[in-house]
Design an enzyme around this catalytic site. Structure first.
Site, PDB file in Angstrom:
ATOM      1  N   CYS A   1     -42.357 -14.422  20.517  1.00  0.00           N
ATOM      2  CA  CYS A   1     -41.713 -13.520  21.414  1.00  0.00           C
ATOM      3  C   CYS A   1     -42.204 -12.230  20.451  1.00  0.00           C
ATOM      4  O   CYS A   1     -42.546 -11.307  20.963  1.00  0.00           O
ATOM      5  CB  CYS A   1     -40.403 -13.697  21.358  1.00  0.00           C
ATOM      6  SG  CYS A   1     -39.535 -12.229  21.865  1.00  0.00           S
TER       7      CYS A   1
ATOM      8  N   CYS B   1     -34.295   6.886  15.888  1.00  0.00           N
ATOM      9  CA  CYS B   1     -34.429   5.751  16.158  1.00  0.00           C
ATOM     10  C   CYS B   1     -35.642   5.239  15.301  1.00  0.00           C
ATOM     11  O   CYS B   1     -36.227   3.918  15.552  1.00  0.00           O
ATOM     12  CB  CYS B   1     -34.674   5.454  17.625  1.00  0.00           C
ATOM     13  SG  CYS B   1     -35.952   6.304  18.412  1.00  0.00           S
TER      14      CYS B   1
ATOM     15  N   GLU C   1     -33.772  17.866  29.357  1.00  0.00           N
ATOM     16  CA  GLU C   1     -34.331  16.481  29.431  1.00  0.00           C
ATOM     17  C   GLU C   1     -35.669  16.458  30.367  1.00  0.00           C
ATOM     18  O   GLU C   1     -35.528  17.113  31.613  1.00  0.00           O
ATOM     19  CB  GLU C   1     -33.314  15.577  29.929  1.00  0.00           C
ATOM     20  CG  GLU C   1     -33.757  14.182  30.464  1.00  0.00           C
ATOM     21  CD  GLU C   1     -34.689  13.278  29.404  1.00  0.00           C
ATOM     22  OE1 GLU C   1     -35.592  12.952  29.651  1.00  0.00           O
ATOM     23  OE2 GLU C   1     -34.151  13.357  28.263  1.00  0.00           O
TER      24      GLU C   1
ATOM     25  N   TYR D   1     -33.265  16.336  24.268  1.00  0.00           N
ATOM     26  CA  TYR D   1     -33.684  15.101  24.559  1.00  0.00           C
ATOM     27  C   TYR D   1     -32.627  14.461  25.079  1.00  0.00           C
ATOM     28  O   TYR D   1     -32.127  13.351  24.651  1.00  0.00           O
ATOM     29  CB  TYR D   1     -34.315  14.353  23.497  1.00  0.00           C
ATOM     30  CG  TYR D   1     -35.258  14.986  22.597  1.00  0.00           C
ATOM     31  CD1 TYR D   1     -36.764  14.712  23.033  1.00  0.00           C
ATOM     32  CD2 TYR D   1     -35.043  15.555  21.503  1.00  0.00           C
ATOM     33  CE1 TYR D   1     -37.888  15.236  22.153  1.00  0.00           C
ATOM     34  CE2 TYR D   1     -35.921  16.271  20.785  1.00  0.00           C
ATOM     35  CZ  TYR D   1     -37.374  16.103  21.064  1.00  0.00           C
ATOM     36  OH  TYR D   1     -38.395  16.434  20.271  1.00  0.00           O
TER      37      TYR D   1
ATOM     38  N   CYS E   1     -37.571 -10.233  17.641  1.00  0.00           N
ATOM     39  CA  CYS E   1     -36.572 -10.282  16.666  1.00  0.00           C
ATOM     40  C   CYS E   1     -37.176 -10.630  15.382  1.00  0.00           C
ATOM     41  O   CYS E   1     -37.305 -11.736  14.984  1.00  0.00           O
ATOM     42  CB  CYS E   1     -35.443 -11.468  16.873  1.00  0.00           C
ATOM     43  SG  CYS E   1     -34.444 -11.003  18.199  1.00  0.00           S
TER      44      CYS E   1
ATOM     45  N   CYS F   1     -33.803 -18.875  16.731  1.00  0.00           N
ATOM     46  CA  CYS F   1     -34.167 -18.922  18.116  1.00  0.00           C
ATOM     47  C   CYS F   1     -35.332 -19.897  18.143  1.00  0.00           C
ATOM     48  O   CYS F   1     -36.601 -19.522  17.308  1.00  0.00           O
ATOM     49  CB  CYS F   1     -34.579 -17.629  18.708  1.00  0.00           C
ATOM     50  SG  CYS F   1     -35.511 -17.371  20.437  1.00  0.00           S
TER      51      CYS F   1
ATOM     52  N   ASP G   1     -32.178  14.060  19.584  1.00  0.00           N
ATOM     53  CA  ASP G   1     -32.401  12.613  19.679  1.00  0.00           C
ATOM     54  C   ASP G   1     -33.733  12.383  20.461  1.00  0.00           C
ATOM     55  O   ASP G   1     -33.950  11.796  21.159  1.00  0.00           O
ATOM     56  CB  ASP G   1     -31.254  12.167  20.600  1.00  0.00           C
ATOM     57  CG  ASP G   1     -31.204  10.621  20.641  1.00  0.00           C
ATOM     58  OD1 ASP G   1     -31.906   9.958  19.812  1.00  0.00           O
ATOM     59  OD2 ASP G   1     -30.103   9.997  21.222  1.00  0.00           O
TER      60      ASP G   1
ATOM     61  N   CYS H   1     -31.500 -15.599  25.375  1.00  0.00           N
ATOM     62  CA  CYS H   1     -31.814 -14.855  24.369  1.00  0.00           C
ATOM     63  C   CYS H   1     -30.450 -14.482  23.327  1.00  0.00           C
ATOM     64  O   CYS H   1     -29.593 -13.816  23.945  1.00  0.00           O
ATOM     65  CB  CYS H   1     -32.531 -13.519  24.569  1.00  0.00           C
ATOM     66  SG  CYS H   1     -32.941 -12.429  23.251  1.00  0.00           S
TER      67      CYS H   1
ATOM     68  N   GLN I   1     -28.513   4.021  25.969  1.00  0.00           N
ATOM     69  CA  GLN I   1     -28.402   3.121  24.791  1.00  0.00           C
ATOM     70  C   GLN I   1     -28.185   1.647  25.325  1.00  0.00           C
ATOM     71  O   GLN I   1     -27.162   1.575  25.985  1.00  0.00           O
ATOM     72  CB  GLN I   1     -27.603   3.730  23.682  1.00  0.00           C
ATOM     73  CG  GLN I   1     -28.067   5.139  23.150  1.00  0.00           C
ATOM     74  CD  GLN I   1     -29.169   4.945  22.068  1.00  0.00           C
ATOM     75  OE1 GLN I   1     -29.479   3.894  21.850  1.00  0.00           O
ATOM     76  NE2 GLN I   1     -29.370   6.057  21.498  1.00  0.00           N
TER      77      GLN I   1
END
Length: 391
Positions: free
Chosen positions: A18, A345, A270, A248, A21, A12, A318, A95, A219
């Site tokens: 940016c 994550c 939640e 969550y 990535c 890219c 999560d 992108c 997601q």
């Protein structure tokens, strides 16, 4: 999945500016190797780390794309992303990680602005109209939501603008105006108006249908989400009579999939009210009567449930990137479910939470499965199974 994922396309041109990535200088197999080593370094002390599951085609996977808008000193309108660690907008038309149609819609909106005499929002003065655009697409249903985030509620020529963008992209199924008049880093405000369609889209994941609103979390990589959640359900090994907590829970994805795949009774918690409303609708859409949802902070919900001597068999957790807090983890220990399935994550906060659980309770990590949800970035998702062991 093929054992030979694609190597990188041409790099890219703006990836250094940016900052989104971080790993684009590596081929995709090298990225997977880098992530595998990182997870092993952080987590192998708990148990064996399985081989990371990558994507066969790791491009254009993002079903949610957002762009900031800015007018430079020459009067040129720029749309793109904030440069890492700043509020300087880097102009981007396409992108490698974003949905192709979403990128085209954002560019089209930018080109329409001058003809409708629409200004862009100025963060310094707090004046101007268009702040951000958010596009969400259901990859399975091909439903598309366009959200226009504006600094004021007044939308001049909105009907004509809606007609103009729909003429170019008739596949857009709903258009929403979100009003954010505050000087804030948050993209979305509290108030919104539906300009076209239902105000939400739907998608299908793991055989279940989900409603997605502008502010609800879903997601962003549906291909790998099916892998991730499939592993979570596999680790839970539901037999049909378990009571399951989905903490969550967002719009209820994991809980609903569990309710449809063997759980006896599912309870979701939640804090985001929009997500809870979507979760309730999603349960009905999937004809599930063995699941219910509560609007509550996960930690507070767990503490109250533990104090009331609730005894679930399985807890899915999560949490956000910050991981869980001590209130949640202490309540989990007190609740003492047979199994905990932790979807993470952030391997750093996962390592911290696993250390606390394994040092302060009879829980032990049995399986750790990394999944590459965000190719070309440094982010890594993991699913961990914890069970109680005799000491």
């Amino acid at each position: 999945m093929s054992n030979r994922p694609e190597t990188n396309k041409q790099s890219c041109p703006v990836y250094k500016k940016c900052g989104g990535c971080q790993l684009q200088n590596l081929s995709y197999p090298e990225q997977l190797e880098f992530k595998q080593k990182k997870v092993e370094k952080l987590l192998k002390r708990f148990c064996t780390v399985e081989k990371i599951i990558g994507m066969k085609t790791p491009y254009h996977y993002r079903n949610k794309v957002q762009a900031a808008f800015y007018t430079d000193k020459k009067g040129k309108i720029i749309s793109g992303v904030y440069q890492s660690g700043s509020h300087h907008v880097v102009g981007i038309d396409s992108c490698q990680t974003e949905d192709v149609i979403a990128d085209k819609i954002i560019v089209a909106v930018r080109k329409l602005l001058p003809s409708f005499r629409m200004t862009t929002y100025n963060e310094d003065t707090g004046k101007g109209f268009l702040r951000h655009i958010l596009v969400k697409r259901g990859f399975a249903t091909n439903q598309i939501m366009l959200v226009l985030v504006t600094g004021t509620p007044v939308f001049p020529s909105k009907n004509n603008f809606v007609k103009a963008i729909l003429k170019q992209f008739p596949e857009i199924t709903t258009i929403v105006q979100n009003i954010n008049s505050y000087r804030t880093n948050l993209v979305l405000g509290d108030n919104q108006k539906v300009l076209y369609g239902k105000g939400y889209i739907e998608d299908i994941l793991c055989g279940c249908r989900f409603r997605i609103s502008p502010k609800s979390f879903y997601q962003i990589n549906p291909v790998q989400t099916e892998v991730l959640y499939g592993k979570a359900i596999e680790f839970a090994n539901l037999k049909g009579n378990e009571t399951v907590l989905d903490t969550y829970c967002g719009i209820g994805t994991i809980g609903i999939i569990a309710a449809k795949n063997g759980a006896g009774n599912v309870i979701g918690a939640e804090l985001n009210g929009d997500a809870v409303r979507d979760a309730i609708v999603n349960a009905r859409a999937n004809n599930l009567k063995n699941i219910r949802f509560y609007k509550a902070d996960a930690g507070e919900f767990m503490r109250e449930a533990a104090d009331e001597d609730e005894k679930p068999d399985v807890v899915f957790m999560d949490p956000p990137r910050a991981g869980s807090d001590r209130k949640f983890l202490d309540s989990l220990i007190k609740m003492s479910p047979k199994k905990v399935v932790y979807v993470s994550c952030n391997p750093e906060t996962l390592a911290r939470d696993l250390a606390y659980l394994t040092q302060n309770s009879p829980y032990k990590a049995q399986k750790i499965q990394p999944v590459d949800m965000f190719p070309h970035t440094a982010h890594i998702e993991c699913v961990v199974l914890l069970t109680k062991v005799l000491r």
